[in-house]
Design a protein around this motif. Sequence first.
Motif, PDB file in Angstrom:
ATOM      1  N   LYS A  46     -44.169   6.621  15.943  1.00 17.65           N
ATOM      2  CA  LYS A  46     -42.795   6.190  15.683  1.00 17.65           C
ATOM      3  C   LYS A  46     -41.984   6.131  16.974  1.00 17.65           C
ATOM      4  N   ILE A  47     -42.228   7.068  17.884  1.00 19.08           N
ATOM      5  CA  ILE A  47     -41.545   7.060  19.179  1.00 19.08           C
ATOM      6  C   ILE A  47     -41.944   5.820  19.967  1.00 19.08           C
ATOM      7  N   GLU A  48     -43.232   5.481  19.942  1.00 14.47           N
ATOM      8  CA  GLU A  48     -43.709   4.288  20.649  1.00 14.47           C
ATOM      9  C   GLU A  48     -42.999   3.029  20.140  1.00 14.47           C
ATOM     10  N   THR A  49     -42.935   2.877  18.833  1.00  9.56           N
ATOM     11  CA  THR A  49     -42.408   1.635  18.266  1.00  9.56           C
ATOM     12  C   THR A  49     -40.884   1.579  18.220  1.00  9.56           C
ATOM     13  N   SER A  50     -40.225   2.676  17.879  1.00 13.60           N
ATOM     14  CA  SER A  50     -38.781   2.591  17.658  1.00 13.60           C
ATOM     15  C   SER A  50     -37.927   3.048  18.838  1.00 13.60           C
ATOM     16  N   ILE A  51     -38.527   3.736  19.808  1.00 15.01           N
ATOM     17  CA  ILE A  51     -37.724   4.228  20.928  1.00 15.01           C
ATOM     18  C   ILE A  51     -38.211   3.661  22.264  1.00 15.01           C
ATOM     19  N   LEU A  52     -39.492   3.789  22.545  1.00 14.50           N
ATOM     20  CA  LEU A  52     -40.001   3.369  23.849  1.00 14.50           C
ATOM     21  C   LEU A  52     -40.273   1.875  23.944  1.00 14.50           C
ATOM     22  N   GLY A  53     -40.839   1.309  22.898  1.00 13.64           N
ATOM     23  CA  GLY A  53     -41.166  -0.108  22.925  1.00 13.64           C
ATOM     24  C   GLY A  53     -42.458  -0.424  23.660  1.00 13.64           C
ATOM     25  N   PHE A  54     -43.273   0.598  23.911  1.00 14.74           N
ATOM     26  CA  PHE A  54     -44.579   0.386  24.524  1.00 14.74           C
ATOM     27  C   PHE A  54     -45.537   1.475  24.043  1.00 14.74           C
ATOM     28  N   THR A  55     -46.830   1.227  24.230  1.00 21.31           N
ATOM     29  CA  THR A  55     -47.867   2.155  23.804  1.00 21.31           C
ATOM     30  C   THR A  55     -48.093   3.213  24.880  1.00 21.31           C
ATOM     31  N   LEU A  56     -48.179   4.450  24.449  1.00 20.67           N
ATOM     32  CA  LEU A  56     -48.439   5.550  25.371  1.00 20.67           C
ATOM     33  C   LEU A  56     -49.908   5.574  25.774  1.00 20.67           C
ATOM     34  N   THR A  57     -50.165   6.034  26.989  1.00 25.50           N
ATOM     35  CA  THR A  57     -51.539   6.205  27.440  1.00 25.50           C
ATOM     36  C   THR A  57     -52.120   7.461  26.788  1.00 25.50           C
TER      37      THR A  57
END
Length: 86
Positions: A46-57
């Motif tokens: 959810k953090i990737e999609t709604s806050i960061l806007g990118f995929t974490l490594t």
Amino acid sequence: MTRDEIQSKILAILTEDFEFEHPGPDDNLRDDHGFDSIDAIELLSKIETSILGFTLTRAEKEKAMAIRTINDILGYIEEIKNSRTS
């Protein structure tokens, strides 16, 4: 996005998706709210999609496993964002 805006989004996710009641910034998510590793993975998504806007490594995701509080989450997000823009 400011720290306050990020905190509002995190609190909304925790109350709406994980049914937390009145989470405090220093609550231990595991001890106080029963948060487990599966919840952590879902929250990261959810953090990737709604806050960061990118995929974490993978390394960034592994580092997230040490998070215990909402304040830890906020610091983690700020650190990730800063490392990606540097």
